[in-house]
Scaffold this motif. Structure first.
Motif, PDB file in Angstrom:
ATOM      1  N   ALA A 184       0.828  -1.211   0.000  1.00 49.77           N
ATOM      2  CA  ALA A 184       0.000   0.000   0.000  1.00 49.77           C
ATOM      3  C   ALA A 184       0.859   1.256   0.000  1.00 49.77           C
ATOM      4  CB  ALA A 184      -0.937   0.002   1.204  1.00 49.77           C
ATOM      5  N   VAL A 185       1.867   1.299   0.847  1.00 55.19           N
ATOM      6  CA  VAL A 185       2.689   2.510   0.922  1.00 55.19           C
ATOM      7  C   VAL A 185       3.543   2.672  -0.331  1.00 55.19           C
ATOM      8  CG1 VAL A 185       4.690   1.610   2.197  1.00 55.19           C
ATOM      9  CG2 VAL A 185       3.998   3.986   2.490  1.00 55.19           C
ATOM     10  N   VAL A 186       4.043   1.585  -0.884  1.00 54.48           N
ATOM     11  CA  VAL A 186       4.846   1.662  -2.118  1.00 54.48           C
ATOM     12  C   VAL A 186       3.976   2.156  -3.275  1.00 54.48           C
ATOM     13  CG1 VAL A 186       6.053   0.243  -3.833  1.00 54.48           C
ATOM     14  CG2 VAL A 186       6.571  -0.034  -1.413  1.00 54.48           C
ATOM     15  N   ASN A 187       2.768   1.620  -3.390  1.00 55.93           N
ATOM     16  CA  ASN A 187       1.867   2.044  -4.466  1.00 55.93           C
ATOM     17  C   ASN A 187       1.418   3.495  -4.288  1.00 55.93           C
ATOM     18  OD1 ASN A 187       2.026  -0.455  -5.678  1.00 55.93           O
ATOM     19  ND2 ASN A 187       0.129  -1.205  -4.789  1.00 55.93           N
ATOM     20  N   THR A 188       1.216   3.911  -3.051  1.00 58.76           N
ATOM     21  CA  THR A 188       0.839   5.303  -2.788  1.00 58.76           C
ATOM     22  C   THR A 188       1.943   6.242  -3.235  1.00 58.76           C
ATOM     23  OG1 THR A 188      -0.524   4.634  -0.902  1.00 58.76           O
ATOM     24  CG2 THR A 188       0.184   6.943  -0.980  1.00 58.76           C
ATOM     25  N   ILE A 189       3.170   5.922  -2.873  1.00 61.26           N
ATOM     26  CA  ILE A 189       4.320   6.760  -3.263  1.00 61.26           C
ATOM     27  C   ILE A 189       4.449   6.803  -4.780  1.00 61.26           C
ATOM     28  CG2 ILE A 189       6.840   6.899  -3.198  1.00 61.26           C
ATOM     29  CD1 ILE A 189       6.644   5.911  -0.267  1.00 61.26           C
ATOM     30  N   ASN A 231      -5.233  14.860 -11.088  1.00 62.98           N
ATOM     31  CA  ASN A 231      -6.260  14.655 -10.072  1.00 62.98           C
ATOM     32  C   ASN A 231      -6.578  13.168  -9.906  1.00 62.98           C
ATOM     33  OD1 ASN A 231      -8.103  15.470  -8.145  1.00 62.98           O
ATOM     34  ND2 ASN A 231      -9.737  15.797  -9.629  1.00 62.98           N
ATOM     35  N   LYS A 232      -6.625  12.444 -11.007  1.00 67.29           N
ATOM     36  CA  LYS A 232      -6.906  11.010 -10.948  1.00 67.29           C
ATOM     37  C   LYS A 232      -5.775  10.259 -10.240  1.00 67.29           C
ATOM     38  CE  LYS A 232      -8.192   7.086 -13.775  1.00 67.29           C
ATOM     39  NZ  LYS A 232      -8.475   6.566 -15.104  1.00 67.29           N
ATOM     40  N   ALA A 233      -4.526  10.645 -10.510  1.00 70.15           N
ATOM     41  CA  ALA A 233      -3.381   9.998  -9.854  1.00 70.15           C
ATOM     42  C   ALA A 233      -3.396  10.276  -8.349  1.00 70.15           C
ATOM     43  CB  ALA A 233      -2.075  10.473 -10.475  1.00 70.15           C
ATOM     44  N   ILE A 234      -3.751  11.499  -7.973  1.00 68.77           N
ATOM     45  CA  ILE A 234      -3.842  11.821  -6.544  1.00 68.77           C
ATOM     46  C   ILE A 234      -4.980  11.020  -5.901  1.00 68.77           C
ATOM     47  CG2 ILE A 234      -4.320  13.641  -4.857  1.00 68.77           C
ATOM     48  CD1 ILE A 234      -2.995  15.626  -6.802  1.00 68.77           C
ATOM     49  N   GLY A 235      -6.091  10.908  -6.599  1.00 66.43           N
ATOM     50  CA  GLY A 235      -7.220  10.114  -6.099  1.00 66.43           C
ATOM     51  C   GLY A 235      -6.846   8.650  -5.915  1.00 66.43           C
ATOM     52  N   ARG A 273       4.019  17.845  -3.094  1.00 60.73           N
ATOM     53  CA  ARG A 273       5.395  17.541  -2.689  1.00 60.73           C
ATOM     54  C   ARG A 273       5.484  17.244  -1.197  1.00 60.73           C
ATOM     55  NH1 ARG A 273       9.178  18.401  -6.531  1.00 60.73           N
ATOM     56  NH2 ARG A 273       8.608  19.724  -8.286  1.00 60.73           N
ATOM     57  N   GLU A 274       4.773  18.020  -0.381  1.00 61.90           N
ATOM     58  CA  GLU A 274       4.785  17.790   1.059  1.00 61.90           C
ATOM     59  C   GLU A 274       4.164  16.437   1.406  1.00 61.90           C
ATOM     60  OE1 GLU A 274       2.804  21.106   2.883  1.00 61.90           O
ATOM     61  OE2 GLU A 274       4.333  22.533   2.211  1.00 61.90           O
ATOM     62  N   GLY A 275       3.069  16.094   0.742  1.00 66.18           N
ATOM     63  CA  GLY A 275       2.429  14.804   0.975  1.00 66.18           C
ATOM     64  C   GLY A 275       3.331  13.644   0.579  1.00 66.18           C
ATOM     65  N   LEU A 276       4.001  13.783  -0.569  1.00 66.95           N
ATOM     66  CA  LEU A 276       4.915  12.742  -1.029  1.00 66.95           C
ATOM     67  C   LEU A 276       6.066  12.573  -0.047  1.00 66.95           C
ATOM     68  CD1 LEU A 276       5.933  10.726  -3.155  1.00 66.95           C
ATOM     69  CD2 LEU A 276       6.957  12.649  -4.377  1.00 66.95           C
ATOM     70  N   ALA A 277       6.640  13.676   0.407  1.00 67.64           N
ATOM     71  CA  ALA A 277       7.744  13.602   1.368  1.00 67.64           C
ATOM     72  C   ALA A 277       7.291  12.938   2.667  1.00 67.64           C
ATOM     73  CB  ALA A 277       8.288  14.997   1.650  1.00 67.64           C
ATOM     74  N   SER A 278       6.076  13.238   3.077  1.00 68.74           N
ATOM     75  CA  SER A 278       5.550  12.646   4.301  1.00 68.74           C
ATOM     76  C   SER A 278       5.370  11.135   4.165  1.00 68.74           C
ATOM     77  CB  SER A 278       4.228  13.313   4.654  1.00 68.74           C
ATOM     78  OG  SER A 278       3.781  12.885   5.909  1.00 68.74           O
ATOM     79  N   PHE A 279       4.838  10.693   3.027  1.00 66.03           N
ATOM     80  CA  PHE A 279       4.674   9.249   2.828  1.00 66.03           C
ATOM     81  C   PHE A 279       6.021   8.539   2.727  1.00 66.03           C
ATOM     82  CE2 PHE A 279       0.201  10.069   1.828  1.00 66.03           C
ATOM     83  CZ  PHE A 279      -0.375   9.019   2.512  1.00 66.03           C
ATOM     84  N   LYS A 280       7.005   9.166   2.122  1.00 68.96           N
ATOM     85  CA  LYS A 280       8.337   8.566   2.063  1.00 68.96           C
ATOM     86  C   LYS A 280       8.933   8.438   3.462  1.00 68.96           C
ATOM     87  CE  LYS A 280       9.703   9.707  -2.647  1.00 68.96           C
ATOM     88  NZ  LYS A 280      10.646  10.421  -3.507  1.00 68.96           N
TER      89      LYS A 280
END
Length: 128
Positions: free
Chosen positions: A37-42, A62-66, A111-118
């Motif tokens: 899940a986390v790998v696919n989210t990133i 928008n679809k990729a973020i969704g 970018r902030e969301g991506l950094a947080s998930f990483k």
């Protein structure tokens, strides 16, 4: 004869316990789902950011973020739960900014969301 029965019962119980033992020591199936899940989210967030940087269609971004928002639901790790909620709020903010045509704030939130998930993935990997 009585001691023979006791030995036979003991051996049968030992065989039954040893046959269950490998399953007890195997990796829990839930860990694989959380990691996936986390790998696919990133990956989805990186795709959204890439599309945004290339000036791609806002609907595709928008679809990729969704997709990332759906995938992150399986990432349940108690240590990072509050951070995950904050990261999801960043993704919601990015989608809202994108819909409103505010590309710069949307990209920053993404970018902030991506950094947080990483960061959450690094914490998860360190503990597992």
């Amino acid at each position: 004869m009585n001691s023979f029965k006791k030995i036979l019962v003991s051996l049968t119980m030992a065989a039954a316990i040893s046959s269950v033992s490998p399953a007890a020591f195997s990796k829990p199936a839930g860990e694989e789902a959380v990691t996936t899940a986390v790998v696919n989210t990133i990956a989805s967030l990186e795709q959204a950011l890439s599309l945004m940087e290339k000036g791609g269609d806002n609907e595709a971004v928008n679809k990729a973020i969704g997709t990332a928002r759906q995938q992150q639901k399986e990432f349940r790790f108690e240590v990072t739960e509050r951070q995950r909620q904050k990261a999801v709020n960043m993704l919601v903010r990015a989608q809202n900014d994108l819909k409103a045509g505010n590309l710069q704030p949307a990209e920053q939130s993404l970018r902030e969301g991506l950094a947080s998930f990483k960061e959450m993935k690094a914490i998860y990997d360190k503990t597992h």
